[in-house]
Scaffold this motif. Structure first.
Motif, short mmCIF file in Angstrom:
data_model
loop_
_atom_site.label_atom_id
_atom_site.label_comp_id
_atom_site.label_asym_id
_atom_site.label_seq_id
_atom_site.Cartn_x
_atom_site.Cartn_y
_atom_site.Cartn_z
N UNK A 1 0.82 -1.21 0.00
CA UNK A 1 0.00 0.00 0.00
C UNK A 1 0.85 1.26 0.00
N UNK A 2 2.12 1.16 0.32
CA UNK A 2 2.97 2.34 0.41
C UNK A 2 2.92 3.02 1.76
N UNK A 3 2.04 2.55 2.65
CA UNK A 3 1.94 3.15 3.98
C UNK A 3 3.05 2.61 4.87
N UNK A 4 3.77 3.53 5.50
CA UNK A 4 4.81 3.17 6.47
C UNK A 4 4.32 3.59 7.85
N UNK A 5 4.53 2.70 8.82
CA UNK A 5 4.18 2.99 10.21
C UNK A 5 5.44 2.78 11.04
N UNK A 6 5.85 3.83 11.72
CA UNK A 6 7.06 3.80 12.53
C UNK A 6 6.67 3.98 13.99
N UNK A 7 6.92 2.96 14.78
CA UNK A 7 6.70 3.05 16.22
C UNK A 7 7.98 3.57 16.86
N UNK A 8 7.87 4.51 17.74
CA UNK A 8 9.06 5.02 18.43
C UNK A 8 8.96 4.71 19.92
N UNK A 9 10.07 4.88 20.58
CA UNK A 9 10.08 4.78 22.05
C UNK A 9 10.18 6.17 22.66
N UNK A 10 10.05 7.18 21.82
CA UNK A 10 10.20 8.57 22.26
C UNK A 10 8.85 9.16 22.64
N UNK A 11 8.83 9.99 23.67
CA UNK A 11 7.60 10.70 24.01
C UNK A 11 7.13 11.55 22.83
N UNK A 12 5.84 11.68 22.68
CA UNK A 12 5.24 12.40 21.56
C UNK A 12 5.88 13.76 21.32
N UNK A 13 5.91 14.62 22.33
CA UNK A 13 6.43 15.97 22.14
C UNK A 13 7.91 15.97 21.78
N UNK A 14 8.69 15.08 22.39
CA UNK A 14 10.11 14.98 22.06
C UNK A 14 10.29 14.55 20.61
N UNK A 15 9.50 13.57 20.18
CA UNK A 15 9.61 13.10 18.80
C UNK A 15 9.20 14.21 17.83
N UNK A 116 11.76 9.74 -1.53
CA UNK A 116 11.80 8.57 -0.65
C UNK A 116 13.07 8.58 0.19
N UNK A 117 14.20 8.87 -0.46
CA UNK A 117 15.49 8.88 0.25
C UNK A 117 15.53 9.97 1.30
N UNK A 118 15.00 11.13 0.99
CA UNK A 118 14.98 12.23 1.95
C UNK A 118 14.08 11.90 3.14
N UNK A 119 12.90 11.38 2.86
CA UNK A 119 11.98 11.02 3.95
C UNK A 119 12.61 9.93 4.83
N UNK A 120 13.30 8.97 4.22
CA UNK A 120 13.98 7.92 5.00
C UNK A 120 15.03 8.53 5.93
N UNK A 121 15.78 9.51 5.43
CA UNK A 121 16.78 10.16 6.28
C UNK A 121 16.12 10.93 7.42
N UNK A 122 15.01 11.59 7.12
CA UNK A 122 14.28 12.33 8.16
C UNK A 122 13.84 11.37 9.26
N UNK A 123 13.24 10.26 8.88
CA UNK A 123 12.77 9.27 9.86
C UNK A 123 13.93 8.71 10.67
N UNK A 124 15.00 8.36 9.99
CA UNK A 124 16.18 7.81 10.69
C UNK A 124 16.72 8.81 11.70
N UNK A 125 16.86 10.06 11.31
CA UNK A 125 17.39 11.07 12.22
C UNK A 125 16.43 11.34 13.38
N UNK A 126 15.16 11.38 13.10
CA UNK A 126 14.18 11.70 14.15
C UNK A 126 14.05 10.58 15.17
N UNK A 127 14.29 9.35 14.75
CA UNK A 127 14.11 8.21 15.66
C UNK A 127 15.43 7.75 16.29
N UNK A 128 16.56 8.28 15.84
CA UNK A 128 17.87 7.85 16.36
C UNK A 128 18.00 8.17 17.85
#
Length: 129
Positions: A1-15, A116-128
Motif C-alpha cells: 500500500x505504500x503506507x509506512x508505520x514507525x513506532x518510536x520509544x520517544x515521548x510524543x512531544x520529544x519526537x 523517498x530517500x529524503x523522507x527515509x533520512x528524516x525518519x532515521x534522524x528523528x528516531x535515532x
C-alpha cells in the motif's frame, strides 16, 4: 500500500521536536501543520497528541509540475504523528514513490525516489537514539 508505520520509544512531544529538526536538516520545509489535539483543546476536549506535518521544497515543486501538473494535488507530503496510550509517538506516512506512481510519468517517478530517500533520512534522524 505504500503506507509506512514507525513506532518510536520517544515521548510524543520529544519526537515532534526531533522530527522538525530532521526535516530542517534535510532542507525540507514545513509548509503547514494540522493539529487535531489543538483543535480539540480549543473546544475543551482533551485527546492524545495528533498532528499532521506537511513538508515539501520549491525545487521538488518545480520538478513535479514540470513532470505532471495533475500531480500537484499530491504536494505537500504528509507525516502523521500520533500519541500512543503509553505516551510514545507513532509516525505514519505514504512513501512518495507510492503517492506519485499513480501518474505513470518517468520523471515524476525519479523525483519520488529522491523524495523517498529524503523522507527515509528524516525518519532515521528523528528516531535515532
Amino acid at each position: 500500500s505504500g503506507l509506512k508505520v514507525i513506532e518510536t520509544t520517544l515521548p510524543f512531544n520529544d519526537f515532534y521536536e526531533r522530527l522538525k529538526t530532521a526535516i530542517a536538516s534535510n532542507r525540507m520545509g514545513i509548509v503547514a501543520e494540522a493539529c487535531a489535539t489543538c483543535g480539540a483543546k480549543s473546544i475543551g476536549v482533551t485527546i492524545p497528541g495528533n498532528r499532521i506535518v506537511m513538508i515539501y521544497r520549491p525545487d521538488f515543486a518545480v520538478r513535479m509540475l514540470k513532470a505532471s501538473e495533475a500531480a500537484g494535488i499530491e504536494a505537500p507530503l504528509r507525516l502523521y504523528l500520533t500519541e500512543n496510550p503509553d505516551g510514545t509517538a507513532r509516525l505514519r506516512f505514504l512513501l512518495p514513490s507510492h503517492v506519485f506512481s499513480a501518474y505513470g510519468v518517468t520523471d515524476l517517478d525519479a523525483m519520488a525516489r529522491d523524495l523517498d530517500a529524503i523522507v527515509a533520512r528524516i525518519v532515521t534522524q528523528a528516531t535515532a537514539r
